[in-house]
Write an enzyme that holds these catalytic residues in place. Structure first.
Site, short mmCIF file in Angstrom:
data_model
loop_
_atom_site.label_atom_id
_atom_site.label_comp_id
_atom_site.label_asym_id
_atom_site.label_seq_id
_atom_site.Cartn_x
_atom_site.Cartn_y
_atom_site.Cartn_z
N LYS A 32 0.82 -1.21 0.00
CA LYS A 32 0.00 0.00 0.00
C LYS A 32 0.86 1.27 0.00
O LYS A 32 0.65 2.18 -0.80
CB LYS A 32 -0.83 -0.07 1.28
CG LYS A 32 -1.86 0.92 1.47
CD LYS A 32 -2.77 0.45 2.63
CE LYS A 32 -2.00 0.31 3.94
NZ LYS A 32 -1.98 1.53 4.75
N ASP A 216 -4.47 7.95 2.83
CA ASP A 216 -4.09 6.61 3.31
C ASP A 216 -5.01 6.20 4.45
O ASP A 216 -5.63 7.06 5.08
CB ASP A 216 -2.63 6.66 3.79
CG ASP A 216 -2.05 5.27 3.98
OD1 ASP A 216 -2.69 4.29 3.58
OD2 ASP A 216 -0.93 5.17 4.53
N GLU A 217 -5.11 4.92 4.75
CA GLU A 217 -5.92 4.41 5.86
C GLU A 217 -7.33 4.98 5.81
O GLU A 217 -7.90 5.41 6.81
CB GLU A 217 -5.28 4.74 7.21
CG GLU A 217 -3.84 4.28 7.38
CD GLU A 217 -3.70 2.78 7.60
OE1 GLU A 217 -4.71 2.05 7.51
OE2 GLU A 217 -2.56 2.33 7.83
#
Length: 737
Positions: A32, A216-217
């Site tokens: 990722k 992200d996340e």
DNA sequence: CCGATGAAACACTGG
DNA sequence: GTTTCATCGG
């Protein structure tokens, strides 16, 4: 960017995706971060996007730093002008730039958890509310939750009387924050969203600037963050989000993995890319993790595949200790043996646990064995009283209106300003509509000539003394450097003499202050505002010492995004994982499961699953039963570590029986749970209409009861907290009638 | 107003 | 086991 060759087809598809909204669902260890860094590199070098047109949001500052250096390495030059940071840091930056639209001045400070709590208490007192009836923690949680869902005080829904009270506290709390020239963590997001939502010129400015936004996340964003991102992306619509529903573990902080679904609804033209190839773990680790997570509903099914070079891998090792001391000893022994045998290096290990309180015994075991370790957790240092006090002084100098900091240090070290004087000062502040800090500084400057002198009577002189100190620092703050200011304050307070009483503890207190001073030197250039802002926004992961070769102790939450060759997951007992407070809520239980999944998938090579048959809570021992999640891992993936069983003690036979009779061989096949101390329950003990007593919720009325998984599940309406579902063997219920 | 003392409450996760 | 609060004598 010929290095694109090294990406797999899915990764490459993500990195080179055309403009527009993109959703990347990325399993653990699927590269990722690699995709995000390459995507940024691709935008810059292939599409010629200027750094200053890119915004990238990460979950921690550490992740931001790492991403920055990785991209710079990839491109060979710096990323000057790109916006990269956590949601909170980015919002703080926007708010400081657009301060004229806010009810704050440019020196606003960020209140931490303690300050927020103090302010809630203050609000409750102002409204004459009983703290026993309206627990500050619970009221604050309700307010925070509202903010995360973009609900303003005037819009707070008041279905019950209690809601009405919360709404009033919310309103007062917000007034206090504004008059303190402060924001809490949630305000950073809420204000930023309001700003962009209400002022179209500001929105245009940012939305046009950020041609590309990367998040992200994404599964751990809350509604405020999601709506904010949508506003920021409203012009170019180039929104690239990466996440994994299975790793959503911050529901309690307002995070909502359904933002992934919202994203698909709001951007029907989105491209969707699934990353399932795992580059981190062995297949056995992945199989175990998937067996655990597959029990959750409402998720995108994934099939995680390991790479051939990782091989099948070793079985997971299960160890059941006598008690939590044995658990800690096992961890340290195992590490020492593997390191001594040359099988692993000290830095290869991570020891994970559900609650911070569990770290104490582990730390003690490491200390006793003389094995160095590193502990993730900001509390350790920034939570120390002397550190918080010095930070409060600096915040007060930066922003004299800061009531929370003033209250903290006005009489530290003791200078004769007790409750009475403080109350008088507060009254004077209220009467004149000025902040207490300003009044103090005026008293210091003008002494008896100030109109406040008379009003404050015999308290005035001591208050004026403190006020002149404060005024002097405030004057110096823009003249001298941050470290000089810091040292000046230490000198003026004779702070060392106050905290260092030459005991070991006193010396360590002074060392902590000097450590803070050392950090202040790092901000010599950037200044006080940046220093304070960074202190407020450090994450636990940010406090992890780098380049230290030692085992890492951390919570399962803090483990997100990290990886280690060898992982210990400790405290695998019902009540810890899953945690007691989640047992009655299916959504919370699903999250506990994800948390376990996150822990498992951190491991590259080997996993130790560790539990204790007994553990000490509040000082006394209590029996515990194995985590219900353990039985979801197929038996052929697990081997038991025999060491615990040879330590002949009275528990041995019992533990053996529980294991062999109720546990071994039942992995994944029969839905049975080990019962160390009592036979399976066949008849309900509780019947509707009974009055019962629970250790923390008090008395309640049994509504229903049934046998489930060989245990009794009881629905109870408690007088204090209302309806709850409990497991009889865990809840420790007492029958009253 | 201050420091010491002991009882009582107490801890899930964290930017 | 640790932190926080209430009370008391100086």
């Amino acid at each position: 960017m010929d290095s694109l060759e090294h990406l797999n087809p899915q990764q490459r598809a993500a990195v080179t995706a055309s403009a527009g909204p993109v959703l990347v669902l990325a399993g653990p260890g699927s590269g990722k971060t690699r995709v995000l860094t390459f995507r940024i590199g691709y935008l810059l070098s292939q599409l010629g996007v200027a750094p200053h047109h890119i915004l990238a949001v990460t979950f921690t500052n550490k992740a931001a730093r790492e991403m920055q250096s990785r991209v710079e390495k990839l491109l060979g030059h710096s990323l000057q002008g790109m916006w990269l940071g956590t949601f909170h840091a980015i919002c703080a930056r926007i708010l400081r730039r657009e301060q004229q639209y806010l009810p704050l001045d440019a020196n606003f400070v960020i209140f931490d958890e303690d300050d927020q709590q103090a302010l809630i208490k203050r609000a409750l007192r102002d409204l004459n509310l009983d703290e026993k009836l309206y627990r500050p923690t619970s009221v604050h949680a309700a307010i925070s939750n509202a903010k995360n869902n973009l609900i303003l005080p005037e819009d707070y829904p008041t279905a019950t009387y209690r809601d009405e009270v919360v709404a009033r506290v919310y309103k007062r709390y917000q007034e206090l924050l504004v008059s303190s020239n402060a924001v809490d963590f949630d305000d950073l997001l809420l204000y930023a969203w309001k700003l962009l939502n209400e002022f179209s010129t500001v929105r245009e400015q940012y939305a046009r600037r950020f041609e590309h936004i990367l998040v992200d996340e994404f599964q751990d964003t809350n509604l405020a963050q999601y709506e904010l991102v949508k506003l920021l992306a409203s012009y170019h619509r180039n929104l690239f989000v990466v996440g994994d529903e299975d790793q959503s573990i911050y529901r309690w902080r307002g995070a909502d993995y359904r933002n992934v679904l919202r994203f698909e609804e709001d951007f029907p033209d989105r491209q969707k890319i699934l990353l399932e190839q795992n580059y981190r773990s062995t297949q056995r680790v992945l199989d175990a993790a998937q067996a655990v997570i597959n029990r959750n509903r409402n998720r995108t099914p994934k099939r995680l595949k390991s790479t051939p070079e990782h091989g099948e891998g070793e079985k997971l090792v299960l160890y059941e200790a006598v008690d939590d001391y044995g658990e800690a000893a096992f961890v340290v022994d195992t590490i020492q043996q593997l390191v001594a045998g040359g099988k692993a290096r000290p830095g290869d290990f991570a020891i994970m646990y559900r609650t911070n309180a569990q770290s104490r015994l582990l730390e003690e075991a490491f200390l006793r064995a003389g094995v160095p370790y590193r502990l993730v957790g900001a509390m350790r240092f920034y939570g120390r009283r002397e550190v918080k006090d010095m930070i409060a002084y600096l915040r007060l100098v930066q922003n004299p209106a800061d009531e929370a900091s003033l209250g903290r240090v006005i009489n530290v070290p003791p200078r004769g300003i007790g409750d009475k004087s403080q109350l008088a000062l507060q009254m004077e502040a209220q009467r004149t509509g000025r902040s207490a800090g300003l009044i103090l500084m005026e008293l210091g400057r003008e002494g008896k000539d100030s109109p406040h002198w008379q009003a404050l009577g015999r308290n005035a002189s001591l208050l004026a003394d403190f006020g002149s100190l404060l005024g002097e620092w405030h004057r110096l703050k823009d003249e001298i450097s941050l470290p000089s200011l810091f040292q000046r304050i230490l000198n003026d307070l004779a702070y060392r003499e106050y905290i260092d009483d030459n005991t070991e503890e006193g010396q360590s207190r002074w060392e902590n202050v000097q450590e803070l001073l050392r950090i202040a030197y790092e901000y010599e250039e950037k200044g006080l505002t940046a220093f304070l802002e960074n202190l407020a926004l450090v994450s636990d992961q940010d406090t992890l010492p780098e380049n230290v070769e030692a085992p890492t102790l951390l919570t399962l939450h803090a483990a997100k995004g990290l990886e280690f060759p060898i992982v210990f997951i400790t405290g695998l007992d019902d009540g810890l994982i899953p945690h007691n407070r989640s047992l009655d809520d299916p959504e919370a239980m699903a999250e506990e499961r994800r948390l376990f999944y996150v822990g498992l998938t951190r491991a590259k090579k080997r996993v130790y699953l560790v539990r204790a048959a007994q553990r000490s809570t509040y000082g006394s021992f209590q029996d515990s039963i194995p985590s219900r999640f353990l039985k979801d891992i197929p038996a052929d993936l697990i081997q038991q570590d025999g060491r615990g069983r040879r330590m002949g003690r009275s528990w041995q036979s019992e533990s053996r029986r529980s294991w062999d009779d109720n546990y071994a061989g039942t992995w994944g096949s029969r839905p049975e749970r080990a019962k160390p101390s009592h036979a399976p329950i066949l008849q309900p003990r509780f019947k509707p209409g009974m009055r019962v007593k629970h250790p923390s919720w008090g008395e309640g009325l049994v509504v229903d009861s049934r046998i489930q998984d060989e245990d009794e599940t009881v629905d109870i309406f408690f007088d204090s907290v209302g309806f709850k579902r409990v497991i009889a063997s865990i809840a420790n219920l007492e029958i009253l009638s």
